[in-house]
Design a protein around this motif. Structure first.
Motif, PDB file in Angstrom:
ATOM      1  N   ILE A   1      60.015 -38.718   9.524  1.00 12.51           N
ATOM      2  CA  ILE A   1      59.963 -39.183  10.912  1.00 12.51           C
ATOM      3  C   ILE A   1      60.547 -40.594  10.996  1.00 12.51           C
ATOM      4  O   ILE A   1      60.304 -41.442  10.142  1.00 12.51           O
ATOM      5  CB  ILE A   1      58.533 -39.099  11.493  1.00 12.51           C
ATOM      6  CG1 ILE A   1      58.592 -39.227  13.012  1.00 12.51           C
ATOM      7  CG2 ILE A   1      57.593 -40.075  10.829  1.00 12.51           C
ATOM      8  CD1 ILE A   1      57.302 -38.808  13.706  1.00 12.51           C
TER       9      ILE A   1
ATOM     10  N   PRO B   1      60.776 -44.152  12.384  1.00 10.29           N
ATOM     11  CA  PRO B   1      60.122 -45.201  13.183  1.00 10.29           C
ATOM     12  C   PRO B   1      61.127 -45.791  14.180  1.00 10.29           C
ATOM     13  O   PRO B   1      62.324 -45.919  13.883  1.00 10.29           O
ATOM     14  CB  PRO B   1      59.698 -46.239  12.146  1.00 10.29           C
ATOM     15  CG  PRO B   1      59.621 -45.463  10.856  1.00 10.29           C
ATOM     16  CD  PRO B   1      60.712 -44.429  10.959  1.00 10.29           C
TER      17      PRO B   1
ATOM     18  N   TYR C   1      58.009 -43.816  17.433  1.00 11.59           N
ATOM     19  CA  TYR C   1      58.991 -43.023  16.695  1.00 11.59           C
ATOM     20  C   TYR C   1      60.135 -42.602  17.606  1.00 11.59           C
ATOM     21  O   TYR C   1      60.000 -42.560  18.826  1.00 11.59           O
ATOM     22  CB  TYR C   1      58.332 -41.760  16.113  1.00 11.59           C
ATOM     23  CG  TYR C   1      57.229 -42.056  15.143  1.00 11.59           C
ATOM     24  CD1 TYR C   1      57.515 -42.521  13.865  1.00 11.59           C
ATOM     25  CD2 TYR C   1      55.901 -41.902  15.501  1.00 11.59           C
ATOM     26  CE1 TYR C   1      56.493 -42.820  12.977  1.00 11.59           C
ATOM     27  CE2 TYR C   1      54.876 -42.196  14.616  1.00 11.59           C
ATOM     28  CZ  TYR C   1      55.177 -42.657  13.350  1.00 11.59           C
ATOM     29  OH  TYR C   1      54.183 -42.958  12.475  1.00 11.59           O
TER      30      TYR C   1
ATOM     31  N   CYS D   1      62.173 -35.331  15.539  1.00  9.61           N
ATOM     32  CA  CYS D   1      61.072 -36.302  15.424  1.00  9.61           C
ATOM     33  C   CYS D   1      59.935 -35.972  16.388  1.00  9.61           C
ATOM     34  O   CYS D   1      58.765 -36.173  16.046  1.00  9.61           O
ATOM     35  CB  CYS D   1      61.584 -37.722  15.650  1.00  9.61           C
ATOM     36  SG  CYS D   1      62.551 -38.375  14.261  1.00  9.61           S
TER      37      CYS D   1
END
Length: 119
Positions: free
Chosen positions: A57, A59, A98, A104
């Motif tokens: 994922i 950020p 995120y 994501c």
């Protein structure tokens, strides 16, 4: 495992796998997890899958940094990279932690259920 949460995670896993921005590693981990559901390998594969999702994922600050970098401009093209950076800064100002690309977003949804999935 809670059947409703499992069904939700399976649905989001298919969304992840179908997302153009899904990494090959995440796709492989997702398929391994799906294949392990209902088997003696389920708990082990769930842990591996969650570990992969947490590693993959993006950020929001990393997305902004990449989009504004020479590498990001090379990958996306100058205009798209600029637009991604603008969008990322906007969603960050609204509290996003995120990236919100389809991959994501699916990962974030699955990770929201992590504690139930790894029980």
């Amino acid at each position: 495992m809670d059947k409703e949460v499992l069904n939700y995670a399976v649905e989001k896993t298919h969304e992840l796998m179908n997302a153009p921005s899904c990494s090959s590693e995440a796709k492989a981990a997702a398929q391994s997890w799906l294949d392990a559901i209902g088997t003696e390998k389920e708990a082990m594969e769930t842990k591996r899958y969650i570990d992969e999702l947490e590693a993959d994922i993006m950020p929001i600050d990393s997305l902004i940094g990449f989009a504004e970098s020479d590498a990001g401009i090379h990958v996306f093209g100058a205009d798209t990279a600029k637009n991604i950076a603008i969008h990322a800064k906007e969603i960050k100002s609204n509290g996003a932690k995120y990236c919100d690309c389809p991959a994501c977003a699916a990962v974030a949804a699955i990770l929201d259920k992590k504690d139930i999935l790894v029980k």
